[in-house]
Design a protein around this motif. Sequence first.
Motif, PDB file in Angstrom:
ATOM      1  N   ALA A  16     -30.095  28.768 -52.134  1.00  0.00           N
ATOM      2  CA  ALA A  16     -30.152  29.507 -50.867  1.00  0.00           C
ATOM      3  C   ALA A  16     -28.780  30.064 -50.496  1.00  0.00           C
ATOM      4  CB  ALA A  16     -30.681  28.596 -49.759  1.00  0.00           C
ATOM      5  N   SER A  17     -27.725  29.294 -50.798  1.00  0.00           N
ATOM      6  CA  SER A  17     -26.371  29.762 -50.512  1.00  0.00           C
ATOM      7  C   SER A  17     -26.041  31.003 -51.343  1.00  0.00           C
ATOM      8  CB  SER A  17     -25.367  28.644 -50.801  1.00  0.00           C
ATOM      9  OG  SER A  17     -24.037  29.096 -50.631  1.00  0.00           O
ATOM     10  N   LEU A  18     -26.369  30.965 -52.644  1.00  0.00           N
ATOM     11  CA  LEU A  18     -26.143  32.122 -53.511  1.00  0.00           C
ATOM     12  C   LEU A  18     -26.972  33.311 -53.045  1.00  0.00           C
ATOM     13  CD1 LEU A  18     -25.052  33.505 -56.064  1.00  0.00           C
ATOM     14  CD2 LEU A  18     -26.936  32.448 -57.334  1.00  0.00           C
ATOM     15  N   ALA A  19     -28.242  33.058 -52.726  1.00  0.00           N
ATOM     16  CA  ALA A  19     -29.119  34.137 -52.273  1.00  0.00           C
ATOM     17  C   ALA A  19     -28.589  34.763 -50.994  1.00  0.00           C
ATOM     18  CB  ALA A  19     -30.535  33.604 -52.050  1.00  0.00           C
ATOM     19  N   GLY A  20     -28.042  33.939 -50.095  1.00  0.00           N
ATOM     20  CA  GLY A  20     -27.473  34.463 -48.857  1.00  0.00           C
ATOM     21  C   GLY A  20     -26.264  35.348 -49.106  1.00  0.00           C
ATOM     22  N   ASP A  21     -25.399  34.921 -50.026  1.00  0.00           N
ATOM     23  CA  ASP A  21     -24.223  35.725 -50.365  1.00  0.00           C
ATOM     24  C   ASP A  21     -24.632  37.063 -50.985  1.00  0.00           C
ATOM     25  OD1 ASP A  21     -22.503  33.770 -49.459  1.00  0.00           O
ATOM     26  OD2 ASP A  21     -22.219  32.853 -51.422  1.00  0.00           O
ATOM     27  N   LEU A  22     -25.635  37.029 -51.869  1.00  0.00           N
ATOM     28  CA  LEU A  22     -26.094  38.258 -52.511  1.00  0.00           C
ATOM     29  C   LEU A  22     -26.767  39.189 -51.496  1.00  0.00           C
ATOM     30  CD1 LEU A  22     -27.558  36.721 -55.784  1.00  0.00           C
ATOM     31  CD2 LEU A  22     -25.490  38.111 -55.602  1.00  0.00           C
ATOM     32  N   ALA A  23     -27.544  38.610 -50.595  1.00  0.00           N
ATOM     33  CA  ALA A  23     -28.202  39.422 -49.573  1.00  0.00           C
ATOM     34  C   ALA A  23     -27.180  40.053 -48.636  1.00  0.00           C
ATOM     35  CB  ALA A  23     -29.194  38.563 -48.788  1.00  0.00           C
ATOM     36  N   LEU A  24     -26.123  39.301 -48.320  1.00  0.00           N
ATOM     37  CA  LEU A  24     -25.065  39.843 -47.467  1.00  0.00           C
ATOM     38  C   LEU A  24     -24.377  41.024 -48.139  1.00  0.00           C
ATOM     39  CD1 LEU A  24     -23.279  39.661 -44.942  1.00  0.00           C
ATOM     40  CD2 LEU A  24     -21.847  38.024 -46.177  1.00  0.00           C
ATOM     41  N   ALA A  25     -24.061  40.880 -49.427  1.00  0.00           N
ATOM     42  CA  ALA A  25     -23.422  41.977 -50.158  1.00  0.00           C
ATOM     43  C   ALA A  25     -24.315  43.208 -50.176  1.00  0.00           C
ATOM     44  CB  ALA A  25     -23.098  41.533 -51.584  1.00  0.00           C
ATOM     45  N   ARG A  26     -25.607  42.993 -50.358  1.00  0.00           N
ATOM     46  CA  ARG A  26     -26.540  44.122 -50.419  1.00  0.00           C
ATOM     47  C   ARG A  26     -26.650  44.834 -49.081  1.00  0.00           C
ATOM     48  NH1 ARG A  26     -32.691  43.629 -52.609  1.00  0.00           N
ATOM     49  NH2 ARG A  26     -31.652  44.117 -54.571  1.00  0.00           N
ATOM     50  N   SER A  27     -26.686  44.079 -47.992  1.00  0.00           N
ATOM     51  CA  SER A  27     -26.930  44.678 -46.679  1.00  0.00           C
ATOM     52  C   SER A  27     -25.660  45.195 -46.008  1.00  0.00           C
ATOM     53  CB  SER A  27     -27.610  43.651 -45.756  1.00  0.00           C
ATOM     54  OG  SER A  27     -26.758  42.531 -45.549  1.00  0.00           O
ATOM     55  N   ALA A  28     -24.516  44.580 -46.296  1.00  0.00           N
ATOM     56  CA  ALA A  28     -23.305  44.915 -45.548  1.00  0.00           C
ATOM     57  C   ALA A  28     -22.382  45.890 -46.264  1.00  0.00           C
ATOM     58  CB  ALA A  28     -22.521  43.628 -45.227  1.00  0.00           C
ATOM     59  N   ILE A  29     -22.528  46.039 -47.579  1.00  0.00           N
ATOM     60  CA  ILE A  29     -21.636  46.911 -48.345  1.00  0.00           C
ATOM     61  C   ILE A  29     -22.409  48.133 -48.798  1.00  0.00           C
ATOM     62  CG2 ILE A  29     -20.103  47.063 -50.353  1.00  0.00           C
ATOM     63  CD1 ILE A  29     -19.842  44.016 -50.241  1.00  0.00           C
ATOM     64  N   ASN A  30     -21.943  49.308 -48.386  1.00  0.00           N
ATOM     65  CA  ASN A  30     -22.683  50.532 -48.667  1.00  0.00           C
ATOM     66  C   ASN A  30     -22.267  51.213 -49.971  1.00  0.00           C
ATOM     67  OD1 ASN A  30     -24.245  50.402 -46.279  1.00  0.00           O
ATOM     68  ND2 ASN A  30     -22.563  51.287 -45.093  1.00  0.00           N
ATOM     69  N   HIS A  31     -20.996  51.133 -50.338  1.00  0.00           N
ATOM     70  CA  HIS A  31     -20.531  51.829 -51.533  1.00  0.00           C
ATOM     71  C   HIS A  31     -21.097  51.148 -52.769  1.00  0.00           C
ATOM     72  CE1 HIS A  31     -17.823  53.194 -54.722  1.00  0.00           C
ATOM     73  NE2 HIS A  31     -17.622  54.261 -53.952  1.00  0.00           N
ATOM     74  N   PRO A  32     -21.789  51.881 -53.657  1.00  0.00           N
ATOM     75  CA  PRO A  32     -22.440  51.248 -54.813  1.00  0.00           C
ATOM     76  C   PRO A  32     -21.480  50.459 -55.702  1.00  0.00           C
ATOM     77  CG  PRO A  32     -23.204  53.504 -54.543  1.00  0.00           C
ATOM     78  CD  PRO A  32     -22.074  53.327 -53.575  1.00  0.00           C
ATOM     79  N   GLY A  33     -20.280  51.014 -55.961  1.00  0.00           N
ATOM     80  CA  GLY A  33     -19.323  50.303 -56.809  1.00  0.00           C
ATOM     81  C   GLY A  33     -18.839  49.012 -56.191  1.00  0.00           C
ATOM     82  N   ASP A  34     -18.520  49.062 -54.887  1.00  0.00           N
ATOM     83  CA  ASP A  34     -18.063  47.855 -54.191  1.00  0.00           C
ATOM     84  C   ASP A  34     -19.178  46.823 -54.088  1.00  0.00           C
ATOM     85  OD1 ASP A  34     -15.593  49.008 -53.853  1.00  0.00           O
ATOM     86  OD2 ASP A  34     -16.012  49.749 -51.829  1.00  0.00           O
ATOM     87  N   LYS A  35     -20.392  47.307 -53.862  1.00  0.00           N
ATOM     88  CA  LYS A  35     -21.537  46.394 -53.777  1.00  0.00           C
ATOM     89  C   LYS A  35     -21.753  45.691 -55.109  1.00  0.00           C
ATOM     90  CE  LYS A  35     -25.096  47.762 -51.519  1.00  0.00           C
ATOM     91  NZ  LYS A  35     -26.349  48.446 -51.086  1.00  0.00           N
ATOM     92  N   GLY A  36     -21.695  46.455 -56.199  1.00  0.00           N
ATOM     93  CA  GLY A  36     -21.873  45.866 -57.515  1.00  0.00           C
ATOM     94  C   GLY A  36     -20.808  44.832 -57.837  1.00  0.00           C
ATOM     95  N   ALA A  37     -19.549  45.136 -57.456  1.00  0.00           N
ATOM     96  CA  ALA A  37     -18.457  44.194 -57.714  1.00  0.00           C
ATOM     97  C   ALA A  37     -18.654  42.899 -56.939  1.00  0.00           C
ATOM     98  CB  ALA A  37     -17.121  44.838 -57.343  1.00  0.00           C
ATOM     99  N   ALA A  38     -19.123  43.005 -55.692  1.00  0.00           N
ATOM    100  CA  ALA A  38     -19.351  41.812 -54.880  1.00  0.00           C
ATOM    101  C   ALA A  38     -20.474  40.960 -55.448  1.00  0.00           C
ATOM    102  CB  ALA A  38     -19.668  42.215 -53.431  1.00  0.00           C
ATOM    103  N   VAL A  39     -21.540  41.609 -55.912  1.00  0.00           N
ATOM    104  CA  VAL A  39     -22.663  40.876 -56.501  1.00  0.00           C
ATOM    105  C   VAL A  39     -22.222  40.170 -57.785  1.00  0.00           C
ATOM    106  CG1 VAL A  39     -24.916  41.150 -57.610  1.00  0.00           C
ATOM    107  CG2 VAL A  39     -24.435  42.314 -55.453  1.00  0.00           C
ATOM    108  N   GLU A  40     -21.451  40.861 -58.629  1.00  0.00           N
ATOM    109  CA  GLU A  40     -20.930  40.245 -59.851  1.00  0.00           C
ATOM    110  C   GLU A  40     -20.074  39.031 -59.535  1.00  0.00           C
ATOM    111  OE1 GLU A  40     -18.885  43.032 -62.308  1.00  0.00           O
ATOM    112  OE2 GLU A  40     -20.533  44.487 -62.291  1.00  0.00           O
ATOM    113  N   ALA A  41     -19.213  39.161 -58.515  1.00  0.00           N
ATOM    114  CA  ALA A  41     -18.325  38.056 -58.152  1.00  0.00           C
ATOM    115  C   ALA A  41     -19.112  36.838 -57.691  1.00  0.00           C
ATOM    116  CB  ALA A  41     -17.355  38.504 -57.058  1.00  0.00           C
TER     117      ALA A  41
END
Length: 235
Positions: A16-41
Amino acid sequence: MPNQVDLKLLFANLQASLAGDLALARSAINHPGDKGAAVEANWLGMLVRHLPERYRADKATVIDNRGNCSDSIDIVVYDGQYTHLVLKHQDFLYVLAEPVYAVFEVKQSVDKSHAGDKAASVRGLHRTSAATVDIRGATALKPPIPILAGLLCTDSGVVAALRRTVSRGHGGLGRSARLTLGATALKPPIPILAGLLCTDSGVVAALRRTVSRGHSGLGRSARLTLGVSRELARF
């Protein structure tokens, strides 16, 4: 027992913690490159925390002893104890092909050909092996270990598609491009029910067939899953 830990709940909360972090990156970061980097991290951090310390996980390019290179790989899992890093400059990393155990492509959802091509670029590299000598004596030469390849997705879109993608090994791709595992952090969307609310059922059998067969003549998204008639006694 008073000191007992519910391991199932513990790992469910970690997910749930990982899912929350991934959901936050998806919803809060608009730039595709930055979003992808956050999800990878987020995925990389999870693997680093939970893999035994002998193993390393990094974003890297895999290189063989002939100088051939793979595509850039989102996550490479390799032996961290005996690996010689060919080059590490800032965030760029070359990892030798021999100690690689697995490669992962990180995606928002299932992507078939792209991940397969990435896997093939690693598996196609030349890998060597040699006999070793230690306190037990000489150890015979071992063939290179098979390299696992997979997808790490924020969500699978349609879960069945992820299962088919992995379990069938991408039937349309070559052997070196096949994926062997996959993971999704978020649960699939809740299915939307659709139905009929009728004053009367007309022919009861017709209504039952309409609902139970899900409108066999229509596409899956147009099918009905329930129906109610005011004349409950007849239905």
